[in-house]
Design an enzyme around this catalytic site. Structure first.
Site, PDB file in Angstrom:
ATOM      1  N   HIS A  84       0.813  -1.215   0.000  1.00  0.00           N
ATOM      2  CA  HIS A  84       0.000   0.000   0.000  1.00  0.00           C
ATOM      3  C   HIS A  84       0.850   1.271   0.000  1.00  0.00           C
ATOM      4  CE1 HIS A  84      -3.641   2.308   0.859  1.00  0.00           C
ATOM      5  NE2 HIS A  84      -3.060   2.842   1.922  1.00  0.00           N
ATOM      6  N   PHE A  85       1.900   1.293   0.819  1.00  0.00           N
ATOM      7  CA  PHE A  85       2.802   2.449   0.891  1.00  0.00           C
ATOM      8  C   PHE A  85       4.045   2.152   0.056  1.00  0.00           C
ATOM      9  CE2 PHE A  85       0.247   3.224   4.713  1.00  0.00           C
ATOM     10  CZ  PHE A  85      -0.022   4.579   4.589  1.00  0.00           C
TER      11      PHE A  85
END
Length: 323
Positions: A299-300
């Site tokens: 996600h990051f």
């Protein structure tokens, strides 16, 4: 040194004298350049709310507005600020209730994406930002697309790092939130509370990465501190509940993309269970000019593949701004 104008150079020559060591002059020029580009930590009063933001780079260079996601704040863009300030002017605000910005109680500030976007639009006006690219991640997408659709003439380019705008980009991790949308009650709220724990926040950063040791643990530790402030759980539940209203705006955002065709850079972690790669592919339906890049991370994506992604941003924006 290439970014200093001739007057600055002549001033420094005069300051150090014609007989000064050239190495000394070069060193001082580099020091001045580094000070100009160094990230500053500022605040701005926006309708009575102190908005904290990070700013780096020369204001005369093209501007990038960096919009953060959940559960983070402008800290997630620290690598971008440090590495791109030599060529760009970067501004990364913290939303109300996030990071170092004020955290008004829910009875004094409505925590919806409409209202946060409105606050960010006021911030943009107060900063005098008339032309800028937007980099968006997670929550940054619904906030950024509200800004873009309201001010299409200001948007020079869009960079999306797992910033979704399509129903096919809503992944499996949304199942418990969808149940919450269908019937908000104590049971469906309690089912979401583990996400606010230290382990739950760590999962946000490390799930889908090639190696969790590539991710700085300060990220989820900082988020955990903020998630334990009074009203933090309620505010974040309110935003999760309001997220369903973003889906109703997807057709508006798609029309904006089709009508305006902003240059679009996709830099997407394909192992994101909230916003999988299908969300990245969907942009191809509406935008012709796409620089499309998928990474084997979560996600990051900036945490694990920051250097590669930042260089991609540099090349992309140089191409946009030299046309």
């Amino acid at each position: 040194m290439k970014h200093l104008n001739q007057l600055s150079f002549l001033f420094l020559i005069t300051l150090f004298g014609c007989q000064s060591n050239p190495n000394t002059i070069s060193k001082e020029l580099n020091n001045t350049h580094n000070q100009m580009n160094k990230t500053k930590y500022k605040t701005l009063d926006v309708n009575g709310i102190s908005i904290a933001y990070r700013e780096a780079g020369n204001v005369n260079n093209p501007t990038i507005l960096l919009l953060h996601g959940y559960p983070s704040f402008s800290h997630q863009y620290r690598k971008v600020l440090n590495q791109l300030a030599d060529e760009f002017h970067l501004i990364a605000p913290d939303y109300p209730g996030f990071g170092n910005s004020d955290f008004p109680t829910p009875d004094k500030y409505e925590y919806t994406f409409d209202n946060i976007a409105s606050t960010m639009e006021s911030f943009i006006k107060l900063k005098g930002m008339d032309s800028f690219a937007i980099m968006m991640q997670d929550y940054g997408a619904p906030i950024g697309f509200r800004i873009a659709t309201a001010n299409p003439e200001k948007i020079t380019a869009i960079i999306t790092q797992n910033g979704n705008a399509y129903e096919e980009g809503i992944g499996e991790a949304w199942q418990s939130i969808k149940a919450f949308w269908k019937d908000r009650n104590e049971r469906t709220e309690n089912a979401l509370l583990p996400a606010f724990t230290l382990e739950g926040l760590k999962w946000q950063y490390t799930h889908g990465t090639r190696n969790p040791e590539n991710v700085n643990p300060d990220t989820w530790q900082l988020d955990f501190l903020r998630m334990n402030r009074p009203n933090a759980h309620k505010v974040n539940l309110d935003l999760w509940y309001d997220y369903q209203n973003n889906l109703t705006l997807y057709p508006v955002w798609h029309k904006y993309l089709r009508d305006n065709q902003p240059p679009l850079l996709v830099v997407w972690g394909k192992n994101d269970e909230y916003f999988p790669e299908s969300g990245a592919k969907a942009f191809k339906k509406d935008v012709k000019n796409i620089d499309y890049n998928i990474y084997n991370t979560g996600h990051f994506a900036l945490e694990e593949d920051g250097d590669i992604i930042i260089e991609k941003i540099r090349v992309f924006l140089n191409r946009v701004f030299t046309k």
